[in-house]
Motif scaffolding. Structure first.
Motif, short mmCIF file in Angstrom:
data_model
loop_
_atom_site.label_atom_id
_atom_site.label_comp_id
_atom_site.label_asym_id
_atom_site.label_seq_id
_atom_site.Cartn_x
_atom_site.Cartn_y
_atom_site.Cartn_z
N ASP A 96 0.78 -1.24 -0.06
CA ASP A 96 0.05 0.04 0.06
C ASP A 96 0.87 1.02 -0.18
O ASP A 96 1.69 1.54 0.95
N PRO A 97 0.86 2.22 -1.10
CA PRO A 97 1.77 3.05 -1.07
C PRO A 97 1.43 4.12 0.04
O PRO A 97 2.76 4.85 0.58
N VAL A 98 0.19 4.08 0.54
CA VAL A 98 0.00 5.17 1.64
C VAL A 98 0.69 4.72 2.91
O VAL A 98 1.37 5.58 3.58
N GLU A 99 0.75 3.47 3.12
CA GLU A 99 1.36 3.15 4.28
C GLU A 99 2.79 3.17 4.10
O GLU A 99 3.49 3.52 5.49
N VAL A 100 3.44 2.80 3.00
CA VAL A 100 4.73 2.74 2.89
C VAL A 100 5.42 4.02 3.02
O VAL A 100 6.16 4.36 3.97
N LEU A 101 4.95 5.22 2.40
CA LEU A 101 5.45 6.52 2.36
C LEU A 101 4.96 7.02 3.71
O LEU A 101 5.94 8.04 3.97
N ALA A 102 3.68 7.03 4.30
CA ALA A 102 3.62 7.54 5.39
C ALA A 102 4.58 7.18 6.65
O ALA A 102 5.07 7.76 7.46
N GLY A 103 4.76 5.86 6.33
CA GLY A 103 5.97 5.42 7.41
C GLY A 103 7.10 6.15 7.15
O GLY A 103 7.74 6.55 8.30
N LEU A 104 7.53 6.31 6.06
CA LEU A 104 8.79 7.24 5.87
C LEU A 104 8.69 8.73 6.29
O LEU A 104 9.68 9.30 6.97
N ALA A 105 7.52 9.14 5.92
CA ALA A 105 7.44 10.35 6.19
C ALA A 105 7.37 10.72 7.73
O ALA A 105 7.84 11.95 8.15
N ARG A 106 6.98 9.92 8.47
CA ARG A 106 6.94 10.04 10.07
C ARG A 106 8.38 10.09 10.59
O ARG A 106 8.44 10.76 11.49
N GLU A 107 9.24 9.79 9.75
CA GLU A 107 10.69 9.70 10.15
C GLU A 107 11.32 11.23 10.14
O GLU A 107 12.46 11.55 10.83
N LEU A 108 10.63 11.96 9.44
CA LEU A 108 11.08 13.43 9.35
C LEU A 108 11.32 14.06 10.70
O LEU A 108 10.27 13.97 11.52
N PRO A 109 12.29 14.82 10.75
CA PRO A 109 12.12 15.72 12.42
C PRO A 109 10.92 16.48 12.50
O PRO A 109 10.48 17.26 11.43
N PRO A 110 10.55 16.74 13.79
CA PRO A 110 9.34 17.64 14.04
C PRO A 110 9.66 19.05 13.47
O PRO A 110 10.89 19.50 13.59
N GLN A 111 8.69 19.70 13.08
CA GLN A 111 8.78 21.15 12.91
C GLN A 111 8.09 22.01 13.99
O GLN A 111 7.03 21.65 14.24
N ALA A 112 8.57 23.07 13.88
CA ALA A 112 7.93 24.27 14.94
C ALA A 112 6.71 24.65 14.19
O ALA A 112 6.62 24.62 13.04
N PRO A 113 5.73 24.73 15.17
CA PRO A 113 4.52 25.32 14.73
C PRO A 113 4.55 26.74 13.67
O PRO A 113 5.26 27.51 14.37
N SER A 114 3.85 26.69 12.74
CA SER A 114 3.94 27.98 11.71
C SER A 114 3.00 29.10 12.59
O SER A 114 2.06 28.84 13.18
N GLU A 115 3.57 30.28 12.51
CA GLU A 115 2.72 31.42 13.16
C GLU A 115 1.61 31.70 12.14
O GLU A 115 1.98 31.81 11.01
N PRO A 116 0.62 32.40 12.67
CA PRO A 116 -0.33 32.98 11.63
C PRO A 116 0.32 33.90 10.78
O PRO A 116 0.99 34.91 11.03
N SER A 117 -0.20 33.89 9.59
CA SER A 117 0.41 34.94 8.63
C SER A 117 -0.46 36.30 8.53
O SER A 117 -1.84 36.03 8.53
N PRO A 118 0.08 37.37 8.34
CA PRO A 118 -0.83 38.65 8.32
C PRO A 118 -1.35 38.63 7.05
O PRO A 118 -1.18 37.89 5.97
N VAL A 119 -2.49 39.45 6.92
CA VAL A 119 -3.17 39.71 5.43
C VAL A 119 -2.00 40.16 4.59
O VAL A 119 -1.54 41.14 4.92
#
Length: 462
Positions: A96-119
């Motif tokens: 299943d491509p979703v299962e395989v690729l989601a497993g790889l994607a999960r290995e990426l380091p966590p990212q800081a939450p993005s701040e709200p963008s102004p208009v």
């Protein structure tokens, strides 16, 4: 004789390696707002074991690509729509491509939450084009789908030989896209023509061979609202397709991507890790994804018309623009959430042309900066030793490391599968390295010839 024979043998081996590179699928996977984990097991969490356990995960093919099947996949990973990284994976037959690729994607380091963008401020998008109506239509369709609240699109038809572009814009896009003709060839000249015509507070530039993400323009221009001292912004460029050896090899050498970490370059606080700042402008971004505060770009005279594709200088117009704005004390912001998908050129001959053009454009833009801003000469001379080392690194022949060979074997993508951003550890042929160096030697000559050519049409370099 022996030297010539060895050179021919090396060229033949390089071409064999090049032709052995297999296609790589391009896709994107959004992990949603969740973590991609399920509760239970040791520590309260465990690796998901089926596609159903990945809540909110969505896998989509890249622009113009077919749904993902087995084989090598170059994957953009998003979280709640925000690009956070790329991975290269192999989907086994029957998996299943979703299962395989989601497993790889999960290995990426966590990212800081993005701040709200102004208009974001009002914006204009300039697309310079020449006799590529089919590609232009694809780009315009994606630009018209932007979620920016207040923008216009201006197409600059550069030195046209037919009416095809004008007819496309008038027939298919009507009043939604403005058409402007610039009879003098040259990308910088076309961009300056667009700059003179736009009405937005911010002017964004992209190419006719991209597909823009729906939030591209909003993400690229919002930083101007947050920072009054910002003069320029650049964004992320990823490959739309990796179907041919040339496309895969280019992306293996770094492509156009600049990573997934936002960064601000401030001339008042030169970055410690960029000793050649601001002259290594290629680190900041590329012309397919850039925006400027309109008043600032106009105040510095726009782009040098003796630079850019379509001139004897062969390139460097975007790099010139970046440095000119920084030289005025304005900041530059790299924003990876502003994404366009770029259709890389498809053949070996295209790579040869690009390699030479990149080398020529680099030294042409440096020449342009020193001619037009002689006050920067002392800073430039102080950086010459480091610059020569940087140039040697840019044009070095890179052999595949053992680890890369093993990874390529696992993916089945050949010896030059795309790797991580800026890893540059995959093979880069000697032929292309030599062409880059030749281009760098030619660049100053090409720029001076381009300046002379401008006088014949009544234009002057900036």
């Amino acid at each position: 004789m022996a030297v010539g024979r060895r050179a021919r043998q090396e060229t033949r081996r390089e071409m064999e390696r090049f032709l052995s590179i297999g296609p790589v699928q391009v896709a994107e996977l959004d992990l949603g707002a969740g973590t991609g984990e399920k509760t239970g097991g040791p520590g309260g969490a465990e690796r998901a074991e089926s596609a159903e356990s990945w809540r909110g995960v969505e896998l989509r093919p890249g622009p113009g690509s077919a749904p993902v099947t087995s084989g090598a996949v170059f994957l953009l990973v998003r979280r709640a729509g925000r690009p956070i990284g790329t991975v290269l994976g192999q989907v086994p037959d029957g998996a299943d491509p979703v299962e395989v690729l989601a497993g790889l994607a999960r290995e990426l380091p966590p990212q800081a939450p993005s701040e709200p963008s102004p208009v974001p401020p009002s914006a204009s998008v300039v697309v310079a084009t020449r006799e590529r109506a089919d590609q232009l239509a694809r780009a315009l369709d994606s630009l018209l789908a932007q979620d920016h609240p207040d923008f216009e699109i201006v197409v600059v038809d550069n030195a046209p030989v037919t009416e095809e572009t004008r007819e496309l814009v008038e027939r298919k896009y009507g009043e939604r896209v403005r058409y402007v003709c610039e009879p003098v060839p040259g990308l910088a000249i076309a961009h300056n023509r667009g700059l003179a015509a736009v009405r937005g507070q911010v002017v964004a530039f992209t190419d006719d061979d991209v597909v823009a993400d729906p939030r591209w323009l909003t993400e690229l221009t919002a930083p101007f609202a947050a920072d009054p001292g910002l003069g320029c912004a650049t964004g992320l460029i990823l490959p739309a397709r990796l179907r041919t050896p040339a496309q895969v090899l280019l992306e293996s050498h770094g492509g156009f991507a600049k990573g997934f970490t936002p960064r601000t370059y401030d001339p008042a606080q030169p970055p410690a890790d960029e000793p050649l700042f601001p002259f290594t402008a290629g680190r900041f971004g590329s012309g397919a994804n850039m925006a400027f505060r309109t008043a600032v770009l106009r105040s510095v005279g726009g782009f040098d018309p003796a630079t850019g594709a379509g001139t004897r200088a062969r390139g460097g117009d975007d790099l010139y623009g970046f440095v000119r704005v920084l030289a005025e004390g304005r900041r530059l912001r790299y924003t990876p959430s502003a994404l366009v998908w770029h259709h890389h050129r498809e053949t070996w001959r295209d790579l040869e042309t690009q390699a030479y053009g990149y080398g020529a454009g680099l030294t042409a833009y440096l020449t342009a900066i020193l001619v037009n801003r002689p006050a920067l000469l002392p800073a430039f001379l102080a950086r010459v030793p480091g610059g020569l080392a940087h140039a040697r690194g840019l044009t070095a022949v890179r052999a595949t490391a053992a680890g890369d060979t093993e990874a390529a074997a696992e993916t089945g993508a050949g010896a030059a599968a795309p790797g991580g951003h800026d890893s540059r550890t995959h093979p880069w042929p000697r032929r292309l390295s030599r062409l880059q160096r030749r281009g760098m030697l030619y660049g100053p000559v090409g720029y001076l010839r381009a300046r002379r050519a401008l006088r014949t049409v009544g234009l002057e370099a900036r």
